[in-house]
Design a protein around this motif. Sequence first.
Motif, short mmCIF file in Angstrom:
data_model
loop_
_atom_site.label_atom_id
_atom_site.label_comp_id
_atom_site.label_asym_id
_atom_site.label_seq_id
_atom_site.Cartn_x
_atom_site.Cartn_y
_atom_site.Cartn_z
N ALA A 179 0.84 -1.20 0.00
CA ALA A 179 0.00 0.00 0.00
C ALA A 179 0.87 1.25 0.00
O ALA A 179 0.56 2.24 -0.69
N LEU A 180 1.98 1.23 0.74
CA LEU A 180 2.87 2.38 0.78
C LEU A 180 3.56 2.59 -0.56
O LEU A 180 3.67 3.72 -1.05
N PHE A 181 4.03 1.53 -1.18
CA PHE A 181 4.69 1.66 -2.48
C PHE A 181 3.71 2.06 -3.57
O PHE A 181 4.10 2.60 -4.59
N ALA A 182 2.42 1.80 -3.35
CA ALA A 182 1.40 2.22 -4.30
C ALA A 182 0.96 3.66 -4.07
O ALA A 182 0.11 4.17 -4.79
N GLY A 183 1.53 4.30 -3.05
CA GLY A 183 1.19 5.68 -2.77
C GLY A 183 -0.07 5.87 -1.96
O GLY A 183 -0.73 6.91 -2.07
N ASN A 184 -0.41 4.87 -1.12
CA ASN A 184 -1.63 4.93 -0.31
C ASN A 184 -1.30 4.81 1.17
O ASN A 184 -1.66 3.82 1.82
N PRO A 185 -0.62 5.80 1.78
CA PRO A 185 -0.26 5.69 3.19
C PRO A 185 -1.46 5.72 4.12
O PRO A 185 -1.35 5.31 5.28
N GLY A 186 -2.61 6.21 3.64
CA GLY A 186 -3.81 6.22 4.47
C GLY A 186 -4.61 4.95 4.43
O GLY A 186 -5.64 4.83 5.10
N ASP A 187 -4.16 3.96 3.66
CA ASP A 187 -4.86 2.68 3.58
C ASP A 187 -4.87 2.00 4.95
O ASP A 187 -3.85 2.00 5.66
N PRO A 188 -6.00 1.42 5.38
CA PRO A 188 -6.05 0.75 6.69
C PRO A 188 -5.03 -0.36 6.87
O PRO A 188 -4.63 -0.67 8.00
N THR A 189 -4.59 -0.97 5.76
CA THR A 189 -3.60 -2.04 5.89
C THR A 189 -2.27 -1.52 6.44
O THR A 189 -1.50 -2.31 7.02
N VAL A 190 -2.01 -0.23 6.31
CA VAL A 190 -0.74 0.33 6.79
C VAL A 190 -0.68 0.29 8.31
O VAL A 190 0.26 -0.24 8.90
N TRP A 191 -1.70 0.86 8.97
CA TRP A 191 -1.65 0.86 10.44
C TRP A 191 -1.83 -0.55 10.99
O TRP A 191 -1.30 -0.88 12.05
N LYS A 192 -2.57 -1.39 10.26
CA LYS A 192 -2.71 -2.78 10.71
C LYS A 192 -1.36 -3.50 10.65
O LYS A 192 -1.00 -4.25 11.56
N GLY A 193 -0.62 -3.27 9.57
CA GLY A 193 0.70 -3.88 9.46
C GLY A 193 1.64 -3.42 10.55
O GLY A 193 2.35 -4.22 11.16
N LEU A 194 1.63 -2.10 10.84
CA LEU A 194 2.49 -1.57 11.90
C LEU A 194 2.09 -2.14 13.26
O LEU A 194 2.95 -2.47 14.09
N LEU A 195 0.79 -2.28 13.49
CA LEU A 195 0.31 -2.81 14.77
C LEU A 195 0.64 -4.28 14.93
O LEU A 195 1.16 -4.71 15.97
N PHE A 196 0.35 -5.08 13.89
CA PHE A 196 0.54 -6.52 13.99
C PHE A 196 2.01 -6.93 14.00
O PHE A 196 2.33 -8.07 14.35
N VAL A 197 2.89 -6.03 13.60
CA VAL A 197 4.32 -6.30 13.72
C VAL A 197 4.88 -5.65 14.99
O VAL A 197 5.74 -6.24 15.66
N GLY A 198 4.39 -4.46 15.33
CA GLY A 198 4.92 -3.74 16.47
C GLY A 198 4.68 -4.43 17.80
O GLY A 198 5.59 -4.51 18.65
N VAL A 199 3.48 -4.97 17.99
CA VAL A 199 3.17 -5.64 19.27
C VAL A 199 4.05 -6.88 19.48
O VAL A 199 4.67 -7.03 20.54
N PRO A 200 4.16 -7.80 18.49
CA PRO A 200 5.07 -8.93 18.68
C PRO A 200 6.52 -8.50 18.87
O PRO A 200 7.27 -9.17 19.59
#
Length: 251
Positions: free
Chosen positions: A213-234
């Motif tokens: 999503a970031l490389f496609a130019g969509n930083p506001g896509d919900p998958t971005v914060w989900k990815g940060l969350l699902f990697v950050g917590v572990p």
Amino acid sequence: MKLLRDIWLVFARQMALLLRNPVWVIVGIMQPLYFLFLFGPLLRGALRMGTAEESYRFFVPGLLIQLAMFGSMFVGFALVAELRQGVIERMRVTPVSRLALLLGRCGRDIVMLLFQSLVIVLLAMPLGLKVKPGDLLLALGLLALIGLLMSSFSYALALILRSEDALAPLLNTVSMPILLLSGILLPMTLAPGWLRTVSDFIPFKWASDAARALFAGNPGDPTVWKGLLFVGVPAVLCVVWASRKFAKSVR
């Protein structure tokens, strides 16, 4: 302040050791380059993508996630060697923070990972890849989180197993299903429903979606914060786990 100073001291020592023998930086980047130049051109036709830019916007983010995962997953082997040489044992007499022993090493691993990632992005640009600097910066932050997660996980296992003969088969067993279920090389949308459901429990699947999503130019896509969350917590959980293992090994 003492913790930050200790982290810097450990980080500086680890970087000095790396720069004395930078072969691992080159070796670590070779496999992703093979994928970039030899597998990437096949992907456009296989997925029937219209342009090279579209193809590499899908492929390069997955390649970076793969590099972050596997480049950091096997750093524990160096720690096993230090255990055998008595380096960790000698740390008992120093006042250095046990958390710093972990974070300093992880910092070295993250710097090496980000350098390798930037090299791959720069080499992919002549092939058709385009990405905005701000989106790339956020993607690098995501890669740093993956590097922190996997390196601390690897160090914790190394302190528990203390043997390359035990560490190698365990990591190889774990790495294969992660690779196949993360949608790194092929999109999980091509998989049957039950396999997509299983992949939803893999943090790196969400990281791959976020990076794309970031490389496609969509930083506001919900998958971005989900990815940060699902990697950050572990990542936080693995740091806590690994720091406790360092505290038990060096006391």
